[in-house]
Design an enzyme around this catalytic site. Sequence first.
Site, PDB file in Angstrom:
ATOM      1  N   GLU A  43       0.864  -1.179   0.000  1.00 33.67           N
ATOM      2  CA  GLU A  43       0.000   0.000   0.000  1.00 33.67           C
ATOM      3  C   GLU A  43       0.898   1.225   0.000  1.00 33.67           C
ATOM      4  O   GLU A  43       1.636   1.461   0.967  1.00 33.67           O
ATOM      5  CB  GLU A  43      -0.922   0.035   1.233  1.00 33.67           C
ATOM      6  CG  GLU A  43      -1.859   1.236   1.180  1.00 33.67           C
ATOM      7  CD  GLU A  43      -2.618   1.553   2.475  1.00 33.67           C
ATOM      8  OE1 GLU A  43      -3.422   2.490   2.469  1.00 33.67           O
ATOM      9  OE2 GLU A  43      -2.372   0.866   3.485  1.00 33.67           O
ATOM     10  N   ASP A  68       5.098   4.739   3.353  1.00 35.46           N
ATOM     11  CA  ASP A  68       4.848   6.185   3.399  1.00 35.46           C
ATOM     12  C   ASP A  68       6.119   6.831   3.930  1.00 35.46           C
ATOM     13  O   ASP A  68       6.958   6.166   4.549  1.00 35.46           O
ATOM     14  CB  ASP A  68       3.664   6.491   4.336  1.00 35.46           C
ATOM     15  CG  ASP A  68       3.026   7.854   4.070  1.00 35.46           C
ATOM     16  OD1 ASP A  68       1.869   7.893   3.617  1.00 35.46           O
ATOM     17  OD2 ASP A  68       3.701   8.878   4.333  1.00 35.46           O
ATOM     18  N   ASP A 117      -1.350  12.327  -1.923  1.00 30.35           N
ATOM     19  CA  ASP A 117      -1.125  13.700  -2.339  1.00 30.35           C
ATOM     20  C   ASP A 117       0.212  13.689  -3.066  1.00 30.35           C
ATOM     21  O   ASP A 117       0.923  12.680  -2.991  1.00 30.35           O
ATOM     22  CB  ASP A 117      -1.170  14.675  -1.145  1.00 30.35           C
ATOM     23  CG  ASP A 117      -0.327  14.206   0.033  1.00 30.35           C
ATOM     24  OD1 ASP A 117       0.707  13.541  -0.177  1.00 30.35           O
ATOM     25  OD2 ASP A 117      -0.693  14.529   1.169  1.00 30.35           O
ATOM     26  N   ASP A 151     -10.201  10.874  -4.055  1.00 31.32           N
ATOM     27  CA  ASP A 151     -11.427  11.696  -4.036  1.00 31.32           C
ATOM     28  C   ASP A 151     -11.292  12.857  -5.007  1.00 31.32           C
ATOM     29  O   ASP A 151     -12.254  13.572  -5.243  1.00 31.32           O
ATOM     30  CB  ASP A 151     -11.610  12.298  -2.635  1.00 31.32           C
ATOM     31  CG  ASP A 151     -10.460  13.237  -2.331  1.00 31.32           C
ATOM     32  OD1 ASP A 151      -9.313  12.752  -2.244  1.00 31.32           O
ATOM     33  OD2 ASP A 151     -10.674  14.463  -2.232  1.00 31.32           O
TER      34      ASP A 151
END
Length: 212
Positions: A43, A68, A117, A151
């Site tokens: 992920e 991340d 982002d 989104d």
Amino acid sequence: MSIVYENYDYENPILTGENGVEVDYKGKWKSEVFNNPGNLCLELACGRGEYTLALAKDNPNENFMGIDVKGARIWRGAKNALEQNLKNVRFLRTRIEQVDLFFDKGEVDEIWITFPDPFHGKDNRKLTHHKFLDRYKYLLKDGGWINFKTDDDNLFDYSLKSINSYQGANILYKNDDIYADELPFKELDYKTHYEKNHLAEGKKIKFIRFTL
Ligand SMILES: C[S@@+](CC[C@H](N)C(=O)[O-])C[C@H]1O[C@@H](n2cnc3c(N)ncnc32)[C@H](O)[C@@H]1O
């Protein structure tokens, strides 16, 4: 037990594991870290790793790694995984720009990219820019697919253009409002921290599944 691996020095991309000890698991994540030959799913932009944990819980015979750059978020995810006794979860703290340094070619079976982002600004920082697709292509086994959830309308449109113009890429499924109808895959129903915020603001959730 630590389930987080980190790369602090981007100039010198060496991973450290428990107690800051240097480790090298390139090509050996399944055999030496997970001790499980099952699929390895990453992920990317995982934040607290909600997808990583949900997938791990529902697929105990497979291996999941959240990636991340933000340490505090990763540590929160790792704490949750340990509290839930999920043996098939690990986290990697690094920049996705250099994620390919820590895996062998074709070592990864599937990728999720969840609400990444940036959405605006320079295209080459967006995680669906060709520069990043090159890295994902290297990581993924032949036919392995990428799941991309966002989104953001701009990022969704940009990503469709980027994927469509990438040689050999194939969009398997796309939807600009996944909750408008019955979900085609049950994994789409997992909701991350950011996804919950976006839904509360009335935003539509978009999804692309593609191969490279
Ligand atoms: C909006 S948050 C989403 C977090 C989580 N997926 C969620 O949905 O709750 C975007 C995440 O992408 C990560 N990110 C963006 N670009 C990155 C990069 N180049 N390398 C590593 N992480 C990145 C950020 O650190 C941040 O945690």
